[in-house]
Design a protein around this motif. Structure first.
Motif, PDB file in Angstrom:
ATOM      1  N   ILE A  82       0.844  -1.197   0.000  1.00 29.81           N
ATOM      2  CA  ILE A  82       0.000   0.000   0.000  1.00 29.81           C
ATOM      3  C   ILE A  82       0.876   1.242   0.000  1.00 29.81           C
ATOM      4  O   ILE A  82       1.867   1.318   0.726  1.00 29.81           O
ATOM      5  N   ILE A  95      -2.976   0.406  -3.877  1.00 33.49           N
ATOM      6  CA  ILE A  95      -2.127  -0.777  -3.829  1.00 33.49           C
ATOM      7  C   ILE A  95      -1.148  -0.691  -4.993  1.00 33.49           C
ATOM      8  O   ILE A  95      -1.558  -0.613  -6.149  1.00 33.49           O
ATOM      9  N   LEU A 149       1.473  -7.589   2.460  1.00 35.70           N
ATOM     10  CA  LEU A 149       0.012  -7.534   2.475  1.00 35.70           C
ATOM     11  C   LEU A 149      -0.592  -8.858   2.898  1.00 35.70           C
ATOM     12  O   LEU A 149      -1.742  -8.905   3.334  1.00 35.70           O
ATOM     13  N   ILE A 172      -7.051  -5.010   1.534  1.00 35.23           N
ATOM     14  CA  ILE A 172      -6.950  -5.661   0.231  1.00 35.23           C
ATOM     15  C   ILE A 172      -8.053  -6.689   0.011  1.00 35.23           C
ATOM     16  O   ILE A 172      -8.397  -7.015  -1.122  1.00 35.23           O
TER      17      ILE A 172
END
Length: 427
Positions: A82, A95, A149, A172
């Protein structure tokens, strides 16, 4: 800890997409803008534990690592990170699809799942302390922009079973999205050339849009749920178009009244109380099949006072929950694209008189299969015992267990017996 067990682990490795795509889908670069659903969770890590009684193939872990790499071709944002433009407005978060990869750790325990009591629901309601060993966890409840992530840990047990611990940045993917991703990894591990669901990360339909609490692992028996559903059905006899009571509604009504009664005192009986529940908004906003970004709305349910909820009948609470759920389509039609009650919820997030409820019963975790069958149990895990606000997560059924399993963070240590006592009155 249920048993004195020693953990061994190999150094964590980074799993990246393969150098050359194995399907016609190509790994993409660039950025994916976060939606209004995503931005609320930009610094929130979540952890899920999937307990499997059998490894399946002899080289199951190698297959999972290979399949995870292949899955990142299709779910390429998971391999990125991010970024922010530096603006205060969260709308600037995106992202960056860099292909850096995800973290993977292999570990083993010198005991069986049975010895570790991973599949047991403790009669005391206390959480198994071994769970902290089964996933890669961030410190506290905060995600750092340098963190992967997604992090995955596979822990083998001496009986041949294993626990898959998955920690991911909630911005996400929500529960439905991460379950879809894991199901895809499972399909690829079992030899499928590509996931059966084509993933979508950007969807215009979607984009338009503290107290110290003791964790309790409890079960609402099927007999109680069925009795409440039957009573509701008979109370509505003769009303055309009346929808039956769902399992979620029955469990939520019982849980909410028990919680309020256990936490009520002479000092707070007149205080307003709130409950929020997460709803999968995909069908309401018309999201494409395979969309795996955040698409959940927090819906606010309010009663005037604690005493009003404590004195209400279970059927009355069910009707309240149904009315709140029925408002979702109208909210979307009238311009609240996300369906979130965010404005009303401002200032309530740190209050002990609000509880958030989320159901993992139908999001897809129970369908993940790496070749040895579906998980025997699915669990949410929070390092340190409790999230920032009171909450409850409903699980898919645990193998061999009756009823709906709940992980509950809503009562203090001195209120546990009162809560369990209220629950016992229903059973």
């Amino acid at each position: 800890m249920s048993v004195e067990a020693r953990k061994q682990s190999s150094p964590a490795v980074i799993i990246r997409p393969p150098p050359e795509p194995l399907t016609t889908t190509t790994t993409k670069s660039g950025t994916v803008k976060l939606t209004s659903f995503d931005r609320e969770f930009v610094k929130v890590p979540f952890t899920a534990l999937l307990v499997f009684e059998h490894m399946g193939q002899h080289e199951a872990i190698d297959n999972i690592k290979r399949a995870l790499s292949q899955a990142l071709v299709h779910y390429y944002p998971f391999a990125g990170h991010i970024i922010s433009s530096g603006a205060v407005d969260h709308a600037e978060f995106s992202i960056s699809c860099t292909g850096d990869g995800v973290e993977f750790l292999t570990a083993s325990m010198d005991c069986s799942l049975k010895e570790a009591k991973i599949l047991d629901q403790s009669s005391s309601g206390k959480i198994n302390a071994m769970l902290d060993e089964l996933a890669i966890l961030y410190s506290g409840w905060s995600y750092g922009f340098d963190d992967p992530l997604l992090s995955m840990q596979v822990t083998e047990f001496s009986c041949g079973g294993f626990v898959l611990g998955v920690t991911w940045n909630h911005a996400i993917a929500d529960g439905v999205g991460i379950a879809q991703f894991l199901a895809a990894v499972g399909e690829l591990a079992r030899g499928s050339p590509s996931p059966s669901v084509v993933p979508t990360r950007w969807d215009d339909a979607v984009s338009k849009r503290s107290e110290l609490i003791v964790p309790l692992d409890i079960t609402i028996p099927s007999a109680l749920i069925n009795r409440v559903k039957a009573e509701y059905y008979h109370s509505c006899s003769g009303f055309d178009g009346q929808q039956p009571c769902t399992v979620f509604e029955a469990v939520l009504a019982v849980l909410w009244r028990c919680h309020v009664r256990a936490t009520m005192s002479s000092n707070n009986s007149g205080n307003p109380v709130y409950i929020t529940f997460a709803t999968n908004m995909r069908k309401y906003v018309g999201a494409k099949d395979g969309y795996y970004g955040n698409c959940i709305a927090n819906h606010l349910l309010t009663m005037a006072t604690r005493s009003a909820v404590a004195e209400a009948g279970i059927l009355d609470l069910i009707r309240m929950i149904k009315r709140a759920k029925d408002q979702l389509p109208d909210k979307v039609k009238t311009g609240n694209r996300s369906g979130n009650d965010d404005q009303q919820m401002q200032g309530l997030r740190e209050r002990y008189d609000m509880m958030h409820v989320s159901s993992w019963r139908n999001v897809g975790f129970e369908q993940v299969d790496f070749g040895g069958g579906a998980p025997a149990r699915v669990m949410f895990h929070a390092r340190g015992g409790a999230p920032p606000v009171p909450m409850c997560i409903m699980y898919p059924p645990c193998k061999g267990m009756d009823g709906v399993n709940l992980l509950l963070f809503s009562v203090k240590e001195e209120q546990v017996n009162a809560f369990l006592g209220e629950l016992a009155k229903h059973t």
